[in-house]
Scaffold this active site. Structure first.
Site, PDB file in Angstrom:
ATOM      1  N   CYS A  43      -7.876  22.460   1.890  1.00  0.00           N
ATOM      2  CA  CYS A  43      -8.559  21.557   0.958  1.00  0.00           C
ATOM      3  C   CYS A  43      -7.629  20.434   0.484  1.00  0.00           C
ATOM      4  O   CYS A  43      -6.641  20.690  -0.204  1.00  0.00           O
ATOM      5  CB  CYS A  43      -9.045  22.399  -0.221  1.00  0.00           C
ATOM      6  N   CYS A  46      -7.302  20.143  -3.258  1.00  0.00           N
ATOM      7  CA  CYS A  46      -6.477  21.253  -3.748  1.00  0.00           C
ATOM      8  C   CYS A  46      -4.995  20.913  -3.627  1.00  0.00           C
ATOM      9  O   CYS A  46      -4.207  21.212  -4.525  1.00  0.00           O
ATOM     10  CB  CYS A  46      -6.760  22.530  -2.961  1.00  0.00           C
TER      11      CYS A  46
END
Length: 125
Positions: A43, A46
């Site tokens: 991600c 992230c």
């Protein structure tokens, strides 16, 4: 998993505790307020948010009633499913072991405010 995370630049450093499906329940109730970052190695958001989460965790590590926990949703699918985490990163605040609020990625100042609100809910400020 740590090697892959480190290569991708999303390794969760020292202040944040990594949870597994076996340790998640214990960690989320281990302090009055627990802030959990649900994330994934693949991600992009992230990877950008991870250093913010770690910075705030480091700044607030002196608070004994507070703990910061990281949950890799791919490595801990039971924990993510139990809380119906459908997008990452997601930050969930637990007060006395119960989930009370969730938010998305934010700035360090916004995350600090989020933490302080939940410490207030727990009667700690």
């Amino acid at each position: 998993m740590r090697l892959i995370a480190k290569l991708l630049g999303v390794d969760k450093p020292l202040t944040t505790i990594e949870a597994s499906d076996d340790t998640f329940d214990e960690l989320r109730s281990s302090r009055r307020v627990v802030i959990v970052d649900f994330w994934a190695t693949w991600c992009g958001p992230c990877r950008r948010f991870s250093p913010v989460f770690e910075r705030v965790a480091t700044q607030l590590k002196h608070l004994e009633d507070l703990r910061f926990v990281a949950v890799d949703v791919d490595a801990c699918p039971k924990a993510a499913a139990a809380l119906q985490i459908s997008s990452v990163p997601s930050v969930v605040a637990f007060v006395d072991g119960a989930p009370v609020t969730r938010t998305g990625p934010s700035s360090a100042a916004q995350l600090t405010d989020f933490v302080e609100r939940h410490r207030g809910m727990a009667g700690l400020t």
